[in-house]
Design an enzyme around this catalytic site. Structure first.
Site, PDB file in Angstrom:
ATOM      1  N   TYR A 135       0.815  -1.219   0.000  1.00 57.81           N
ATOM      2  CA  TYR A 135       0.000   0.000   0.000  1.00 57.81           C
ATOM      3  C   TYR A 135       0.852   1.274   0.000  1.00 57.81           C
ATOM      4  CZ  TYR A 135      -3.429  -3.476   1.260  1.00 57.81           C
ATOM      5  OH  TYR A 135      -4.218  -4.595   1.254  1.00 57.81           O
ATOM      6  N   LYS A 186       4.344 -15.284   5.276  1.00 58.37           N
ATOM      7  CA  LYS A 186       4.619 -16.217   4.171  1.00 58.37           C
ATOM      8  C   LYS A 186       6.137 -16.304   4.061  1.00 58.37           C
ATOM      9  CE  LYS A 186       3.390 -18.794   0.645  1.00 58.37           C
ATOM     10  NZ  LYS A 186       2.949 -20.186   0.887  1.00 58.37           N
ATOM     11  N   ASP A 219      -1.339 -19.130   3.836  1.00 61.11           N
ATOM     12  CA  ASP A 219      -2.235 -20.075   3.143  1.00 61.11           C
ATOM     13  C   ASP A 219      -2.837 -21.064   4.138  1.00 61.11           C
ATOM     14  OD1 ASP A 219       0.407 -20.821   3.408  1.00 61.11           O
ATOM     15  OD2 ASP A 219       0.572 -21.829   1.473  1.00 61.11           O
ATOM     16  N   ASP A 243      -5.622  -7.641   5.342  1.00 60.25           N
ATOM     17  CA  ASP A 243      -6.753  -7.174   4.543  1.00 60.25           C
ATOM     18  C   ASP A 243      -7.587  -8.374   4.082  1.00 60.25           C
ATOM     19  OD1 ASP A 243      -8.401  -5.678   2.958  1.00 60.25           O
ATOM     20  OD2 ASP A 243      -6.868  -4.994   1.560  1.00 60.25           O
ATOM     21  N   ASP A 247     -11.406 -10.096   5.890  1.00 65.90           N
ATOM     22  CA  ASP A 247     -12.678 -10.253   5.168  1.00 65.90           C
ATOM     23  C   ASP A 247     -13.161 -11.700   5.269  1.00 65.90           C
ATOM     24  OD1 ASP A 247     -12.544  -7.587   4.326  1.00 65.90           O
ATOM     25  OD2 ASP A 247     -13.280  -8.073   2.325  1.00 65.90           O
TER      26      ASP A 247
END
Ligand SMILES: NC(=O)c1ccc[n+]([C@@H]2O[C@H](COP(=O)([O-])OP(=O)(O)OC[C@H]3O[C@@H](n4cnc5c(N)ncnc54)[C@H](O)[C@@H]3O)[C@@H](O)[C@H]2O)c1
Length: 358
Positions: A135, A186, A219, A243, A247
């Protein structure tokens, strides 16, 4: 004294914010809290008329103790530039390094997972680093439109920002009953950012021996959220992973209509932060009266907590619990109620709670 800046924003933003302001009035009456409100015009119309000039995040911090934000996003504004300017300006200029996204299932019937057997199985907080990663805007495109086109988005992670997010997460985990914190990264595919997150996490863990820690690759975390959400208590992760995971996690408790967030700098004792729903401006719902106002009301409740108004915070939380156990719900939760009816019901529940405790 004027204390709260309210940015209703675009789409359903003004509709849900109207309900927050009703709740704010009742909270003020019931708890004698005097937090005056200024409604500010920063939205797509403002941007289309005035351009980028006029929004100054530092001025907002100087004048107000907190910001309540509806949602920003309008198809008339290319690339949602106004949203980047306003939300990005608040988060980055004010260094709001922590984004808190709690997910708590309040009524079993709102969880889409058949194997979840009790509300307590979905009760987690995602702590998302809020100022960096992809971002930041580092990157670009070369050879645009050609077969050799190259697009780059660079994930930026600084020790300072990672360390602050991690330490904020340890503080939050320590205050929760299960005292459990999971680092999600990750690191198996990110040899630069991965070790930085791991180092900061290990260093902080040594200072919080009472917090139980573990680690998941993102993951695996996405899968575990569905397979066994009860394994999560507090999660800390980078901006992009947070982010996406938040959700996903929001769906476990009823969806975006009940997903709140708070962005703040834990070290700032004056300005308490920006409080907004996780959802966007939902242009498909704007003007239909079908938008769920609870995510914004829950974000308001997070603000009361950050402002150290525990009685008011607890009363709003109880009222939301009560409303979610009832049948007066918007269509996203299977009901037929309109936005304003749900807001009114929250107000009545707060007032009823006060009568019952007399
Ligand atoms: N922080 C923000 O202001 C923010 C966050 C996300 C998206 N956006 C912007 O919002 C606009 C729309 O984005 P989107 O459609 O991808 O995401 P969205 O969150 O606005 O909507 C996604 C889906 O969820 C539903 N939904 C959202 N809020 C709801 C509510 N309160 N009650 C019931 N249903 C609700 C919508 O109807 C839609 O089907 C875009 O311009 C996007 O950039 C803004």
């Amino acid at each position: 004294m004027t204390s709260l800046a309210v940015l209703p924003g675009d789409g359903i933003g003004p509709e849900v914010m109207a309900e927050v302001l009703k709740v704010h009035t009742v909270v003020g009456d019931v708890f004698g809290i005097d937090l005056a409100v200024d409604v500010l015009p920063y939205d797509a119309d403002w941007y289309l008329t005035r351009g980028a000039a006029g929004f100054d995040a530092q001025e907002v911090r100087r004048r107000y103790r907190a910001v309540l934000l509806g949602a920003l996003g309008d198809p008339r504004v290319p690339d949602n530039r106004h949203a980047k300017l306003i939300i990005g300006g608040l988060r980055q200029d004010l260094d709001l390094c922590v984004n808190l996204r709690p997910v708590r299932l309040r009524t079993l019937r709102h969880c889409p997972l058949r194997h979840v057997g009790a509300e307590s199985e979905v009760d987690l907080v995602i702590v998302r680093e809020n100022t960096e990663d992809v971002y930041v805007g580092v990157g670009g495109t070369v050879r645009s439109g050609q077969p050799e086109q190259v697009a780059m988005e660079v994930g930026v992670h600084t020790r300072r920002a990672v360390d602050r997010a991690v330490r904020a997460a340890f503080e939050i985990a320590r205050a929760r009953p299960r005292r459990r914190l999971t680092l999600v990264d990750k690191s198996n595919a990110m040899p630069a950012a991965g070790p930085l997150w791991q180092q900061c996490f290990r260093a902080a863990a040594a200072e919080y021996p009472e917090v139980h820690t573990d680690h998941l690759y993102v993951d695996a975390a996405a899968m575990e959220l569905i397979r066994n959400p009860a394994r999560f208590d507090t999660v800390v992760t980078s901006n992009l992973f947070g982010d996406i995971l938040s959700d996903e996690a929001a769906q476990l408790a009823g969806g975006l209509g009940v997903a709140p967030s708070a962005s703040y700098d834990p070290a700032d004792t004056g300005f308490r932060g920006v409080f907004e729903s996780v959802h966007g401006s939902a242009p498909d719902l704007a003007g239909t009266g079908r938008a769920n106002p609870l995510a914004s009301i829950m974000s308001y409740s997070l603000m009361l907590d950050r402002m150290e108004l525990p009685a008011a915070h607890a009363a709003v939380e109880r009222a939301i619990d009560e409303v979610l156990r009832g049948d007066l719900l918007t269509p996203d939760l299977g009901g037929t109620a309109r936005t304003g009816e749900v807001g009114d019901e929250v107000c009545r529940a707060i007032a009823r709670g006060k009568e019952e405790r007399r």
